[in-house]
Design a protein around this motif. Structure first.
Motif, PDB file in Angstrom:
ATOM      1  N   ASN A  97       0.828  -1.197   0.000  1.00  0.00           N
ATOM      2  CA  ASN A  97       0.000   0.000   0.000  1.00  0.00           C
ATOM      3  C   ASN A  97       0.872   1.260   0.000  1.00  0.00           C
ATOM      4  O   ASN A  97       0.541   2.253  -0.654  1.00  0.00           O
ATOM      5  CB  ASN A  97      -0.945  -0.010   1.204  1.00  0.00           C
ATOM      6  N   GLY A  98       1.991   1.219   0.702  1.00  0.00           N
ATOM      7  CA  GLY A  98       2.918   2.362   0.688  1.00  0.00           C
ATOM      8  C   GLY A  98       3.490   2.594  -0.698  1.00  0.00           C
ATOM      9  O   GLY A  98       3.644   3.736  -1.139  1.00  0.00           O
ATOM     10  N   GLY A  99       3.815   1.508  -1.405  1.00  0.00           N
ATOM     11  CA  GLY A  99       4.302   1.649  -2.775  1.00  0.00           C
ATOM     12  C   GLY A  99       3.259   2.257  -3.696  1.00  0.00           C
ATOM     13  O   GLY A  99       3.564   3.097  -4.545  1.00  0.00           O
TER      14      GLY A  99
ATOM     15  N   ILE B 271       0.996   6.883  -6.813  1.00  0.00           N
ATOM     16  CA  ILE B 271      -0.095   7.784  -7.199  1.00  0.00           C
ATOM     17  C   ILE B 271      -0.050   9.107  -6.451  1.00  0.00           C
ATOM     18  O   ILE B 271      -0.796  10.027  -6.778  1.00  0.00           O
ATOM     19  CB  ILE B 271      -1.480   7.119  -7.047  1.00  0.00           C
ATOM     20  N   GLY B 272       0.820   9.200  -5.427  1.00  0.00           N
ATOM     21  CA  GLY B 272       0.983  10.452  -4.699  1.00  0.00           C
ATOM     22  C   GLY B 272      -0.147  10.761  -3.738  1.00  0.00           C
ATOM     23  O   GLY B 272      -0.333  11.914  -3.369  1.00  0.00           O
ATOM     24  N   ASN B 273      -0.885   9.738  -3.314  1.00  0.00           N
ATOM     25  CA  ASN B 273      -2.033   9.979  -2.441  1.00  0.00           C
ATOM     26  C   ASN B 273      -2.255   8.746  -1.573  1.00  0.00           C
ATOM     27  O   ASN B 273      -2.752   7.734  -2.059  1.00  0.00           O
ATOM     28  CB  ASN B 273      -3.265  10.263  -3.308  1.00  0.00           C
ATOM     29  N   PRO B 274      -1.939   8.813  -0.272  1.00  0.00           N
ATOM     30  CA  PRO B 274      -2.096   7.636   0.576  1.00  0.00           C
ATOM     31  C   PRO B 274      -3.554   7.205   0.753  1.00  0.00           C
ATOM     32  O   PRO B 274      -3.843   6.018   0.823  1.00  0.00           O
ATOM     33  CB  PRO B 274      -1.465   8.034   1.906  1.00  0.00           C
ATOM     34  N   ILE B 275      -4.467   8.158   0.818  1.00  0.00           N
ATOM     35  CA  ILE B 275      -5.879   7.795   0.966  1.00  0.00           C
ATOM     36  C   ILE B 275      -6.390   7.163  -0.326  1.00  0.00           C
ATOM     37  O   ILE B 275      -7.136   6.179  -0.297  1.00  0.00           O
ATOM     38  CB  ILE B 275      -6.722   9.016   1.379  1.00  0.00           C
ATOM     39  N   GLY B 276      -5.963   7.682  -1.454  1.00  0.00           N
ATOM     40  CA  GLY B 276      -6.335   7.085  -2.732  1.00  0.00           C
ATOM     41  C   GLY B 276      -5.781   5.675  -2.867  1.00  0.00           C
ATOM     42  O   GLY B 276      -6.453   4.779  -3.398  1.00  0.00           O
ATOM     43  N   ALA B 277      -4.568   5.453  -2.372  1.00  0.00           N
ATOM     44  CA  ALA B 277      -3.967   4.113  -2.419  1.00  0.00           C
ATOM     45  C   ALA B 277      -4.781   3.140  -1.589  1.00  0.00           C
ATOM     46  O   ALA B 277      -5.009   1.997  -1.988  1.00  0.00           O
ATOM     47  CB  ALA B 277      -2.528   4.169  -1.923  1.00  0.00           C
TER      48      ALA B 277
END
Length: 83
Positions: free
Chosen positions: A26-28, A33-39
């Motif tokens: 998930n961190g990758g 994508i530059g967005n942790p919530i989007g990931a």
């Protein structure tokens, strides 16, 4: 040790190895994508599609009356998983 205990111990080992792996993957995705919530949203969408892809062919779609008969608190698990 019973066969069931060995089976459950195996699942425990897989789950304990999988949790850190989920974080790494998930961190990758978040970096890509530059967005942790989007990931996280992508991760849950993929998990939902995988669960539907397995559940629907095996058991068919849930019946509407069965979904409506479930207590509202039963749906809280989805919120807990999401957060």
């Amino acid at each position: 040790m019973t066969r069931a205990a060995v089976f459950l111990a195996g699942w425990t080992v897989l789950a304990s190895a999988g949790i850190p792996l989920i974080g790494v993957l998930n961190g990758g995705m978040a970096r890509s994508i530059g967005n942790p919530i989007g990931a996280t949203a992508v991760m849950f969408a993929v998990a939902c599609l995988a669960a539907l892809g397995l559940a629907l062919p095996l058991d068919g779609p849930p019946r509407l009356h069965a979904l409506m008969a479930a207590p509202a608190s039963s749906y809280a698990a989805g919120l807990l998983i999401g957060f």
